[in-house]
Design an enzyme around this catalytic site. Sequence first.
Site, PDB file in Angstrom:
ATOM      1  N   ASP A  34       0.820  -1.224   0.000  1.00 35.75           N
ATOM      2  CA  ASP A  34       0.000   0.000   0.000  1.00 35.75           C
ATOM      3  C   ASP A  34       0.856   1.278   0.000  1.00 35.75           C
ATOM      4  O   ASP A  34       0.655   2.179   0.821  1.00 35.75           O
ATOM      5  CB  ASP A  34      -0.926   0.018   1.218  1.00 35.75           C
ATOM      6  CG  ASP A  34      -1.594  -1.316   1.477  1.00 35.75           C
ATOM      7  OD1 ASP A  34      -1.941  -1.996   0.502  1.00 35.75           O
ATOM      8  OD2 ASP A  34      -1.763  -1.677   2.652  1.00 35.75           O
ATOM      9  N   GLU A 246     -11.137  -1.744  -3.550  1.00 37.85           N
ATOM     10  CA  GLU A 246     -10.426  -1.078  -2.463  1.00 37.85           C
ATOM     11  C   GLU A 246      -9.274  -0.254  -3.010  1.00 37.85           C
ATOM     12  O   GLU A 246      -9.044  -0.163  -4.211  1.00 37.85           O
ATOM     13  CB  GLU A 246      -9.915  -2.116  -1.466  1.00 37.85           C
ATOM     14  CG  GLU A 246      -8.867  -3.060  -2.043  1.00 37.85           C
ATOM     15  CD  GLU A 246      -8.271  -3.991  -0.997  1.00 37.85           C
ATOM     16  OE1 GLU A 246      -8.906  -4.181   0.058  1.00 37.85           O
ATOM     17  OE2 GLU A 246      -7.169  -4.517  -1.230  1.00 37.85           O
TER      18      GLU A 246
END
Length: 355
Positions: A34, A246
């Site tokens: 991420d 997401e």
Amino acid sequence: MAPQFDTAKFRFLSTDQRSRQPRKSYQTDVAFGDPFIVFDPPSDQYYLYGTGGTKNGFIAYSSKDLKTWKKEGKVYDAKQPNGWGEKDFWAPEVYRVNNKYYMYYSAHWKENPKKHLENYRIGVAVADSPLGPFKDLTGKPIFDPGYPIIDANVFRDKDHRNYLFYSRCCYEHPVESEIATWAEKKLGYKNIEESWVYGVELDSSMTKVIGNPVLLMRPPVTMNDAQSEWESRSVTSGEVNRRWTEGSFLVKENGLYYMMYSANYFAGANYAVGYATATAPLGSYQKSASNPIIEKNTNRGGVVSGTGHNSLFQDKEGKIRCVYHGRTLKTGDQRIVFISDVFFDEKGQLNIFTD
């Protein structure tokens, strides 16, 4: 432009200029999931944040050239007076606003009377430096929508209105669809849980929401939807009974809003990135026919898979780049940071150079 609200905006190149730009993609030696990069003018350095590297907090790396990265140590520690998170500190994003640095992140909320296995919420911490220490502002999540949420992304529009985008977790969120019906018959799954992307306006303090969240994107409902094949690979391969939407990230180009997102199992080979466009920050969004724009290349003789959870940033020369994580045949399950050039073609399509 989201990453630095009070400094230069994205300076998008003309079509002719883009066509002359060298297109590059390369792997760093930073083991993060991420990832998020911001260029900080006062220090003339890039800072890289992400998931991993420490327990119950976040570390950062710095660089002058995006290739050589220095580990700077822990910049956020959950053990602080206003710390509300218990574990699973994920997906930090840092924004410079009025010479302060705001970190938005996901964590498992300590307040958990029903003992939910996934009790995730989003918080915000502030610091005087991109290296912290970041201190929680409120001692609790920004807000509680009544379900677990992760992957905060903040966007400030030209009218100075702020928006928070996030993903509702798959946890305890079974959804009926033709994919779910197929999976029940073919694979024996009782249900298919899904994560959906929402957006909500933030007030001027950037710590409180205004109004109710708006559903912006979800996995396809029908089998013949053009997006169904790639967004359902984790299910159709028998990997897991979940479909994800997401890791959203919003950018604006020529009056159009581009929302990038990741689909499929985050720990699997099929994790990939697509995007959708809208004429307003809160939609409605139309997914691109060119999706996915970042995906594994192992099926084409390459070595990279599990590519996802990206963000965009502007380098010191004004070029827009994409940062994301992936896995290689050499690194195995370890997620590694990749950086690629970004360009918009004459049709307005968003492209990431990955090969």
